[in-house]
Design a protein around this motif. Structure first.
Motif, PDB file in Angstrom:
ATOM      1  N   VAL A  60       8.094  -3.426   1.078  1.00 44.89           N
ATOM      2  CA  VAL A  60       8.637  -2.121   0.714  1.00 44.89           C
ATOM      3  C   VAL A  60       7.932  -1.725  -0.583  1.00 44.89           C
ATOM      4  O   VAL A  60       7.991  -2.455  -1.573  1.00 44.89           O
ATOM      5  N   GLU A  61       7.248  -0.565  -0.552  1.00 43.69           N
ATOM      6  CA  GLU A  61       6.464  -0.139  -1.706  1.00 43.69           C
ATOM      7  C   GLU A  61       6.867   1.261  -2.153  1.00 43.69           C
ATOM      8  O   GLU A  61       7.131   2.134  -1.335  1.00 43.69           O
ATOM      9  N   ILE A  62       6.877   1.432  -3.469  1.00 38.97           N
ATOM     10  CA  ILE A  62       7.175   2.720  -4.090  1.00 38.97           C
ATOM     11  C   ILE A  62       6.044   3.013  -5.070  1.00 38.97           C
ATOM     12  O   ILE A  62       5.721   2.164  -5.906  1.00 38.97           O
ATOM     13  N   GLY A  63       5.435   4.192  -4.933  1.00 42.85           N
ATOM     14  CA  GLY A  63       4.398   4.545  -5.886  1.00 42.85           C
ATOM     15  C   GLY A  63       3.381   5.518  -5.349  1.00 42.85           C
ATOM     16  O   GLY A  63       3.536   6.102  -4.277  1.00 42.85           O
ATOM     17  N   LEU A  64       2.310   5.667  -6.101  1.00 38.35           N
ATOM     18  CA  LEU A  64       1.255   6.623  -5.802  1.00 38.35           C
ATOM     19  C   LEU A  64       0.104   5.960  -5.054  1.00 38.35           C
ATOM     20  O   LEU A  64      -0.249   4.825  -5.342  1.00 38.35           O
ATOM     21  N   ARG A  77       1.069  -3.560  -8.035  1.00 39.96           N
ATOM     22  CA  ARG A  77      -0.304  -3.516  -7.536  1.00 39.96           C
ATOM     23  C   ARG A  77      -1.012  -2.302  -8.105  1.00 39.96           C
ATOM     24  O   ARG A  77      -0.510  -1.181  -8.034  1.00 39.96           O
ATOM     25  N   LEU A  78      -2.178  -2.532  -8.687  1.00 41.52           N
ATOM     26  CA  LEU A  78      -3.030  -1.478  -9.219  1.00 41.52           C
ATOM     27  C   LEU A  78      -4.370  -1.566  -8.511  1.00 41.52           C
ATOM     28  O   LEU A  78      -5.057  -2.582  -8.597  1.00 41.52           O
ATOM     29  N   TRP A  79      -4.719  -0.525  -7.775  1.00 44.00           N
ATOM     30  CA  TRP A  79      -5.968  -0.473  -7.018  1.00 44.00           C
ATOM     31  C   TRP A  79      -6.856   0.550  -7.692  1.00 44.00           C
ATOM     32  O   TRP A  79      -6.561   1.745  -7.699  1.00 44.00           O
ATOM     33  N   LEU A  80      -7.957   0.093  -8.280  1.00 49.28           N
ATOM     34  CA  LEU A  80      -8.921   0.955  -8.969  1.00 49.28           C
ATOM     35  C   LEU A  80     -10.279   0.793  -8.311  1.00 49.28           C
ATOM     36  O   LEU A  80     -10.891  -0.275  -8.409  1.00 49.28           O
ATOM     37  N   GLY A  81     -10.727   1.835  -7.625  1.00 47.02           N
ATOM     38  CA  GLY A  81     -12.008   1.740  -6.926  1.00 47.02           C
ATOM     39  C   GLY A  81     -11.923   0.713  -5.814  1.00 47.02           C
ATOM     40  O   GLY A  81     -11.076   0.809  -4.935  1.00 47.02           O
ATOM     41  N   ARG A  82     -12.771  -0.302  -5.878  1.00 49.43           N
ATOM     42  CA  ARG A  82     -12.769  -1.361  -4.870  1.00 49.43           C
ATOM     43  C   ARG A  82     -12.057  -2.639  -5.341  1.00 49.43           C
ATOM     44  O   ARG A  82     -12.021  -3.627  -4.623  1.00 49.43           O
ATOM     45  N   THR A  83     -11.499  -2.599  -6.542  1.00 46.73           N
ATOM     46  CA  THR A  83     -10.825  -3.771  -7.095  1.00 46.73           C
ATOM     47  C   THR A  83      -9.317  -3.562  -7.105  1.00 46.73           C
ATOM     48  O   THR A  83      -8.838  -2.516  -7.516  1.00 46.73           O
ATOM     49  N   VAL A  84      -8.592  -4.574  -6.628  1.00 45.84           N
ATOM     50  CA  VAL A  84      -7.129  -4.524  -6.589  1.00 45.84           C
ATOM     51  C   VAL A  84      -6.587  -5.631  -7.488  1.00 45.84           C
ATOM     52  O   VAL A  84      -6.948  -6.803  -7.319  1.00 45.84           O
ATOM     53  N   ASN A 121     -13.285  -3.057   0.747  1.00 43.03           N
ATOM     54  CA  ASN A 121     -14.478  -2.338   1.179  1.00 43.03           C
ATOM     55  C   ASN A 121     -14.432  -0.852   0.858  1.00 43.03           C
ATOM     56  O   ASN A 121     -15.468  -0.220   0.723  1.00 43.03           O
ATOM     57  N   ARG A 122     -13.235  -0.283   0.755  1.00 41.21           N
ATOM     58  CA  ARG A 122     -13.147   1.150   0.487  1.00 41.21           C
ATOM     59  C   ARG A 122     -12.635   1.399  -0.929  1.00 41.21           C
ATOM     60  O   ARG A 122     -11.970   0.552  -1.514  1.00 41.21           O
ATOM     61  N   LYS A 123     -12.947   2.558  -1.450  1.00 39.92           N
ATOM     62  CA  LYS A 123     -12.486   2.945  -2.780  1.00 39.92           C
ATOM     63  C   LYS A 123     -11.152   3.668  -2.676  1.00 39.92           C
ATOM     64  O   LYS A 123     -10.944   4.454  -1.754  1.00 39.92           O
ATOM     65  N   ALA A 124     -10.264   3.414  -3.619  1.00 34.40           N
ATOM     66  CA  ALA A 124      -8.961   4.079  -3.639  1.00 34.40           C
ATOM     67  C   ALA A 124      -8.352   3.945  -5.029  1.00 34.40           C
ATOM     68  O   ALA A 124      -8.808   3.153  -5.853  1.00 34.40           O
ATOM     69  N   PHE A 125      -7.303   4.739  -5.264  1.00 34.27           N
ATOM     70  CA  PHE A 125      -6.456   4.575  -6.441  1.00 34.27           C
ATOM     71  C   PHE A 125      -5.028   4.453  -5.950  1.00 34.27           C
ATOM     72  O   PHE A 125      -4.543   5.305  -5.205  1.00 34.27           O
ATOM     73  N   LYS A 126      -4.380   3.366  -6.325  1.00 37.90           N
ATOM     74  CA  LYS A 126      -2.972   3.170  -5.987  1.00 37.90           C
ATOM     75  C   LYS A 126      -2.286   2.487  -7.166  1.00 37.90           C
ATOM     76  O   LYS A 126      -2.856   1.607  -7.802  1.00 37.90           O
ATOM     77  N   LEU A 127      -1.062   2.899  -7.417  1.00 37.82           N
ATOM     78  CA  LEU A 127      -0.210   2.255  -8.405  1.00 37.82           C
ATOM     79  C   LEU A 127       1.146   2.093  -7.738  1.00 37.82           C
ATOM     80  O   LEU A 127       1.844   3.075  -7.492  1.00 37.82           O
ATOM     81  N   LEU A 128       1.495   0.834  -7.394  1.00 40.58           N
ATOM     82  CA  LEU A 128       2.669   0.558  -6.585  1.00 40.58           C
ATOM     83  C   LEU A 128       3.521  -0.540  -7.169  1.00 40.58           C
ATOM     84  O   LEU A 128       3.013  -1.503  -7.747  1.00 40.58           O
ATOM     85  N   VAL A 129       4.821  -0.416  -6.954  1.00 46.27           N
ATOM     86  CA  VAL A 129       5.777  -1.477  -7.200  1.00 46.27           C
ATOM     87  C   VAL A 129       6.321  -1.846  -5.837  1.00 46.27           C
ATOM     88  O   VAL A 129       6.652  -0.961  -5.044  1.00 46.27           O
ATOM     89  N   GLY A 130       6.385  -3.132  -5.544  1.00 51.76           N
ATOM     90  CA  GLY A 130       6.805  -3.519  -4.206  1.00 51.76           C
ATOM     91  C   GLY A 130       7.711  -4.727  -4.156  1.00 51.76           C
ATOM     92  O   GLY A 130       7.832  -5.488  -5.123  1.00 51.76           O
ATOM     93  N   ILE A 131       8.339  -4.871  -2.984  1.00 54.16           N
ATOM     94  CA  ILE A 131       9.198  -6.016  -2.680  1.00 54.16           C
ATOM     95  C   ILE A 131       8.636  -6.666  -1.423  1.00 54.16           C
ATOM     96  O   ILE A 131       8.546  -5.995  -0.385  1.00 54.16           O
ATOM     97  N   ALA A 132       8.280  -7.934  -1.508  1.00 53.86           N
ATOM     98  CA  ALA A 132       7.889  -8.691  -0.319  1.00 53.86           C
ATOM     99  C   ALA A 132       9.177  -9.259   0.276  1.00 53.86           C
ATOM    100  O   ALA A 132      10.008  -9.811  -0.433  1.00 53.86           O
TER     101      ALA A 132
END
Length: 79
Positions: A5-9, A44-51, A66-77
């Motif tokens: 379950v993830e909340i964020g951008l 989780r902070l995803w900047l470009g190709r690095t997570v 392999n792909r570029k993205a921007f994500k800033l998430l808080v999650g529950i496993a």
């Protein structure tokens, strides 16, 4: 089956639930689906190709994608 379950951008929906099957297949739904049995919490902070992942259970991890993205998430496993 694992559930996240993830909340964020950065995802399609601001709040989503992702299901990961044992064979590696994944699917996601909008919002929070089903009961949550927390295993761990993560940031989780995803900047470009690095997570960068800070997981309370597994510690700090760095992954390359392999792909570029921007994500800033808080999650529950969950189970």
């Amino acid at each position: 089956m694992k559930k996240y379950v993830e909340i964020g951008l950065g995802n399609i929906w601001f709040i989503r639930t992702e299901f990961e099957n044992e064979d590696g297949r994944e699917h996601e739904v909008k919002g929070i689906a089903g009961p949550i049995k927390p295993i761990s919490f993560y940031l989780r902070l995803w900047l470009g190709r690095t997570v960068y992942i800070l997981d309370l259970r597994e510690g700090f991890k760095k992954q390359h994608k392999n792909r570029k993205a921007f994500k800033l998430l808080v999650g529950i496993a969950s189970k």
